[in-house]
Scaffold this motif. Structure first.
Motif, short mmCIF file in Angstrom:
data_model
loop_
_atom_site.label_atom_id
_atom_site.label_comp_id
_atom_site.label_asym_id
_atom_site.label_seq_id
_atom_site.Cartn_x
_atom_site.Cartn_y
_atom_site.Cartn_z
N GLU A 203 1.07 -1.31 0.01
CA GLU A 203 -0.17 0.13 0.06
C GLU A 203 0.80 1.31 0.02
OE1 GLU A 203 -2.15 1.61 3.80
OE2 GLU A 203 -3.71 0.61 2.69
N VAL A 204 1.86 1.27 0.97
CA VAL A 204 2.79 2.66 1.00
C VAL A 204 3.54 2.51 -0.24
CG1 VAL A 204 4.33 3.72 2.35
CG2 VAL A 204 2.48 2.46 3.43
N THR A 205 4.03 1.50 -0.63
CA THR A 205 4.92 1.49 -1.91
C THR A 205 4.20 2.11 -3.16
OG1 THR A 205 6.38 -0.40 -1.31
CG2 THR A 205 6.34 0.29 -3.46
N ARG A 206 2.96 1.88 -3.23
CA ARG A 206 2.07 2.33 -4.25
C ARG A 206 1.82 3.52 -4.33
NH1 ARG A 206 -0.85 -2.82 -3.95
NH2 ARG A 206 -0.32 -4.32 -5.68
N ALA A 207 1.48 4.02 -2.96
CA ALA A 207 1.04 5.19 -2.58
C ALA A 207 2.40 6.18 -2.59
CB ALA A 207 0.44 5.52 -1.25
N THR A 208 3.40 5.85 -2.22
CA THR A 208 4.38 6.69 -2.35
C THR A 208 4.98 6.89 -3.78
OG1 THR A 208 5.28 6.10 -0.33
CG2 THR A 208 6.88 7.07 -1.73
N VAL A 209 4.89 5.92 -4.55
CA VAL A 209 5.57 6.10 -6.07
C VAL A 209 4.23 6.72 -6.87
CG1 VAL A 209 6.05 4.71 -8.00
CG2 VAL A 209 6.77 3.99 -5.92
N LYS A 210 3.00 6.46 -6.65
CA LYS A 210 2.02 7.09 -7.46
C LYS A 210 2.17 8.53 -7.10
CE LYS A 210 -1.42 4.58 -6.80
NZ LYS A 210 -2.92 4.04 -6.59
N GLY A 211 1.92 8.92 -5.61
CA GLY A 211 1.75 10.06 -5.09
C GLY A 211 3.09 10.90 -5.20
N ASN A 212 4.14 10.67 -4.44
CA ASN A 212 5.36 11.54 -4.69
C ASN A 212 6.12 11.59 -6.19
OD1 ASN A 212 4.89 12.07 -1.97
ND2 ASN A 212 6.48 10.52 -1.42
N LEU A 213 6.35 10.26 -6.65
CA LEU A 213 6.97 10.26 -7.93
C LEU A 213 6.25 11.06 -8.95
CD1 LEU A 213 9.58 9.49 -8.93
CD2 LEU A 213 8.61 7.32 -9.59
N VAL A 214 4.85 10.49 -9.17
CA VAL A 214 4.29 11.16 -10.24
C VAL A 214 4.09 12.71 -10.07
CG1 VAL A 214 1.98 11.10 -11.44
CG2 VAL A 214 2.87 8.85 -10.70
N VAL A 215 3.54 13.09 -8.77
CA VAL A 215 3.62 14.41 -8.85
C VAL A 215 4.87 15.15 -8.84
CG1 VAL A 215 3.30 16.08 -6.86
CG2 VAL A 215 1.74 14.18 -6.93
N ALA A 216 6.09 14.83 -8.46
CA ALA A 216 7.24 15.29 -8.83
C ALA A 216 7.52 15.45 -10.22
CB ALA A 216 8.47 14.47 -7.98
N ILE A 217 7.18 14.33 -11.08
CA ILE A 217 7.44 14.27 -12.43
C ILE A 217 6.77 15.38 -13.13
CG2 ILE A 217 7.24 13.06 -14.39
CD1 ILE A 217 8.31 10.43 -12.82
N VAL A 218 5.48 15.54 -12.68
CA VAL A 218 4.55 16.38 -13.29
C VAL A 218 4.95 17.81 -12.86
CG1 VAL A 218 2.10 17.33 -13.30
CG2 VAL A 218 2.79 15.00 -13.29
N GLN A 219 5.20 18.07 -11.84
CA GLN A 219 5.84 19.36 -11.51
C GLN A 219 7.39 19.61 -12.41
OE1 GLN A 219 5.85 19.34 -7.11
NE2 GLN A 219 4.24 20.49 -7.15
N GLY A 220 8.07 18.78 -12.01
CA GLY A 220 9.42 19.15 -12.88
C GLY A 220 8.92 19.06 -14.46
#
Length: 377
Positions: A203-220
């Motif tokens: 759960e946390v792995t999916r949430a971290t990758v989907k949330g943090n990584l996707v948001v960071a990629i979109v912002q970058g």
């Protein structure tokens, strides 16, 4: 007595051999860790294809792996190569004197003279800052340039690591449920606890990758696009930097676009400065508030202060892998304590960690006491 000694000796040797095997795999920790992460992220697709194709798990795993490579690995390699190329160009410009970070500080001092007096009250000298900025720019660009050379020289090693990652991911996808059941049987913690911990891990792995990584990629990506539109040098380089900074809660991409916007105002580029400020504050800034709840969900999100501390700690201990490992360790820490509280304090609800229930109960008691006092009078 003999049986007890044999049992302890076996457990000691088991721990020793397990530790040696883990040490043997240490050079491949990054590849193994991301194989596990990718398998967790793409397992729903693999499961869907397996059912659709009548249980052909090998074909489903191979197809999932190809889709993963097209979606994740190929774009990542392209962006990384462009990042190092732009970094090498900036380092060459710094070496040739075509780029002078100190000149930017001088322009800021000229355009905003009150800033120097304001910073002086806090003991910040712009001259020292100018030297620090120049040294940091040279050091950072040199590191990127040197790694760009190493990246070119170590192409074979890079592709071997990618091949190892894909190879291990294939088996994690195909045999994931069997491996989990094997661990559940092997670990002596109770099946219910183990299932809860593995569920939290996924759960946390999916949430971290989907949330943090996707948001960071979109912002970058948005930051790189606006830099490219405004013709600011190194849009891919700064886009990658903004992506990395966006992985850290609170810090965000504003550490890059905000100083650039101030510099644009300082040199008289009012329109570009206004566009960058509006785009950064409205578009880039709101991405986190809009996308993160959709991708992560409120139920799986850790408290903000826990995310910040665990992410920073993860970065300091594990490098770039830490943005996943840090929150994951924090989530498992909280899960272990929830299990402990639930089993050793049955009357307490560990899901209510805010203390609101206790506060409401205390307020009710105070109101009842006040009413009893009024009646007595």
């Amino acid at each position: 007595m003999q049986e007890k000694l044999e049992h302890r000796s076996f457990l000691l040797l088991l721990l020793l051999i397990t530790g040696l095997f883990a040490y043997l795999l240490k050079p491949f920790f990054g590849a193994l860790f991301w194989s596990c992460v990718i398998a967790i992220m793409f397992y729903p697709l693999h499961h869907y294809l397996t059912e659709r194709w009548g249980g052909r798990r090998n074909l489903a795993a191979l197809t999932t792996l190809v889709i993963c490579a097209i979606m994740v690995i190929v774009p990542t390699l392209f962006v990384a190569a462009s990042f190092f190329q732009e970094g090498a160009k900036i380092y060459q410009k710094l070496q040739d004197g075509d780029l002078d970070p100190g000149a930017y500080v001088e322009q800021l001092k000229t355009a905003f003279p009150a800033v120097q007096d304001f910073l002086g009250r806090f003991g910040i000298d712009l001259e020292n800052f100018k030297s620090l900025l120049a040294d940091s720019a040279v050091s950072s660009s040199r590191w990127i340039a040197e790694n760009a050379v190493q990246l070119g020289q170590g192409t074979m090693t890079l592709f071997l690591n990618i091949g190892l990652l894909l190879y291990v991911t294939f088996f994690f996808l195909r045999d994931g449920p069997k491996l989990v059941m094997l661990l559940v049987r092997a670990l002596p913690m109770g099946d219910e606890r183990e299932h809860q911990l593995f569920d939290k891990f996924s759960e946390v792995t999916r949430a971290t990758v989907k949330g943090n990584l996707v948001v960071a990629i979109v912002q970058g990506t948005l930051g790189g696009i606006i830099f490219w539109i405004l013709d600011i040098p190194g849009p891919i380089l700064w886009g990658v930097v903004m992506t990395v900074l966006s992985l850290i809660p609170v810090v965000g991409a504003g550490l890059i676009w905000a100083p650039v916007a101030i510099y644009l105002f300082a040199i008289g580029e009012w329109v570009d400065g206004a566009i960058l400020t509006a785009f950064g504050a409205v578009v880039i800034g709101l991405v986190d508030n809009i996308l993160r709840p959709i991708l992560v969900g409120r139920d799986t999100k850790l408290p903000d202060y826990v995310v910040l501390l665990s992410t920073l700690g993860g970065f300091s201990l594990f490098g770039i892998n830490g943005f996943v490992i840090g929150p994951l360790i924090a989530a498992l820490f909280l899960t272990f304590w929830e299990i402990f509280i639930r089993e050793f304090n049955p009357g307490f609800d560990p899901s209510d960690l805010s203390g609101e229930a206790e506060l409401e109960e205390w307020q009710d008691q105070q109101e009842q006491a006040s009413e009893s006092s009024d009646r007595a009078k």
